[in-house]
Design an enzyme around this catalytic site. Structure first.
Site, PDB file in Angstrom:
ATOM      1  N   ASN A  19       0.841  -1.198   0.000  1.00 58.04           N
ATOM      2  CA  ASN A  19       0.000   0.000   0.000  1.00 58.04           C
ATOM      3  C   ASN A  19       0.875   1.246   0.000  1.00 58.04           C
ATOM      4  OD1 ASN A  19      -2.473   1.285  -0.008  1.00 58.04           O
ATOM      5  ND2 ASN A  19      -2.662   1.327   2.218  1.00 58.04           N
ATOM      6  N   ALA A  22       2.328   8.486   1.221  1.00 60.04           N
ATOM      7  CA  ALA A  22       3.276   9.596   1.317  1.00 60.04           C
ATOM      8  C   ALA A  22       3.469   9.948   2.786  1.00 60.04           C
ATOM      9  CB  ALA A  22       2.756  10.807   0.550  1.00 60.04           C
ATOM     10  N   SER A  45      -3.784   7.266  -1.661  1.00 65.46           N
ATOM     11  CA  SER A  45      -4.914   7.106  -0.748  1.00 65.46           C
ATOM     12  C   SER A  45      -4.560   7.498   0.679  1.00 65.46           C
ATOM     13  CB  SER A  45      -5.418   5.656  -0.768  1.00 65.46           C
ATOM     14  OG  SER A  45      -4.378   4.760  -0.437  1.00 65.46           O
ATOM     15  N   GLU A  46      -3.266   7.462   1.038  1.00 69.45           N
ATOM     16  CA  GLU A  46      -2.841   7.860   2.370  1.00 69.45           C
ATOM     17  C   GLU A  46      -1.681   8.847   2.283  1.00 69.45           C
ATOM     18  OE1 GLU A  46      -3.105   4.418   1.916  1.00 69.45           O
ATOM     19  OE2 GLU A  46      -5.042   4.188   2.915  1.00 69.45           O
ATOM     20  N   THR A  47      -1.776   9.931   3.043  1.00 72.57           N
ATOM     21  CA  THR A  47      -0.675  10.871   3.218  1.00 72.57           C
ATOM     22  C   THR A  47      -0.569  11.182   4.701  1.00 72.57           C
ATOM     23  OG1 THR A  47      -1.025  11.875   1.037  1.00 72.57           O
ATOM     24  CG2 THR A  47       0.263  13.128   2.620  1.00 72.57           C
TER      25      THR A  47
END
Length: 255
Positions: A19, A22, A45-47
């Site tokens: 997955n 950042a 999708s994730e930071t």
């Protein structure tokens, strides 16, 4: 303003799998608009934004006993470094039997005539867990064509926000023995399929623990990228999820 930024692939030791997320290191607080601009720019999708709470905190700390606490939309998430990966500390969520007649149209639209062995619902996370027949194997789940486009129109009450497909593992089977497999779809929130989903294993962990009679399990999420998780149910009602991480990009963001 120049900020150190990384892209790390989680739940894998291999670049371009798992997955992608950042990670931006901050010396000072940023306003919410800047957070959102950076997240959109990274288009992942994730930071995550990591900021020192104390001036003496060290971003390069190598003590394996140290724990980082992330404030997320789902609450606090604690992570600690282990010798062979990163351990995430999650709560456990129960699931309850779900009547097929209430969700039959949704399941039919998503996976057609695929045989289903069990259906559960998690009111805490609003996820529907669908266990496929034990007659299927990993390759079947990996290649299964899942039609997510019509699902938000079929289920638009807000009761369901995600669909988990899961399958019993094949110990001693393919390259590595896994206790169970899964895939995750959340078109209700704009995610056709998530590569690897830690939060769904807060449901899958207790479900498969009960089914298999085990507290320690190894799981594989069968997305196109794929990801591995070691699941350990704790006596305090929480679960440890361990996975690898590979840094694939390191640079400076100018904002």
């Amino acid at each position: 303003m120049k900020l150190p930024i990384f892209i790390a692939d989680a739940f894998t030791a291999t670049a371009f799998r798992g997955n992608p997320a950042a990670v931006c290191l901050l010396e000072n607080t940023l306003d919410e608009d800047t957070h959102q601009h950076i997240a959109r720019e990274m288009n992942l999708s994730e930071t995550a934004f990591i900021r020192k709470l104390q001036p003496t905190d060290n971003f390069t700390e190598k003590n394996t006993n140290s724990t980082l606490t992330f404030v997320t939309l789902s609450g606090e998430l604690k992570a600690r470094k282990a010798e062979d990966g990163i351990v995430l500390d999650f709560p456990l969520y129960p699931t309850f039997p779900q009547d097929l007649h209430e969700v039959g149209d949704l399941i039919k639209a998503a996976i057609g005539d695929t045989l289903v062995q069990d259906i559960r619902y998690s009111p805490h996370t609003k996820n529907l867990l669908v266990r496929l027949s034990d007659s299927y194997d990993r390759s079947f789940l990996e290649t299964l064509k899942v039609n997510t486009e019509p699902l938000p129109q079929i289920e638009k009450t807000g009761r369901v926000k995600g669909l988990i497909l899961t399958l019993k593992g094949e110990p001693g089977g393919q390259a590595a023995p896994y206790d169970f497999y899964s895939r995750y779809f959340a078109p209700w929130v704009g995610v056709a399929e998530d590569p690897v989903t830690g939060s769904t294993h807060t449901i899958l962990g207790p479900y498969w623990s009960e089914e298999l009679g085990k507290k320690e399990m190894r799981a594989f999420q069968c997305s196109r990228r794929g990801g591995e998780l070691d699941i350990s149910l704790r006596a305090d009602g929480r679960v440890d999820m361990k996975g690898g991480a590979a840094i694939v990009l390191e640079g400076t963001l100018t904002a």
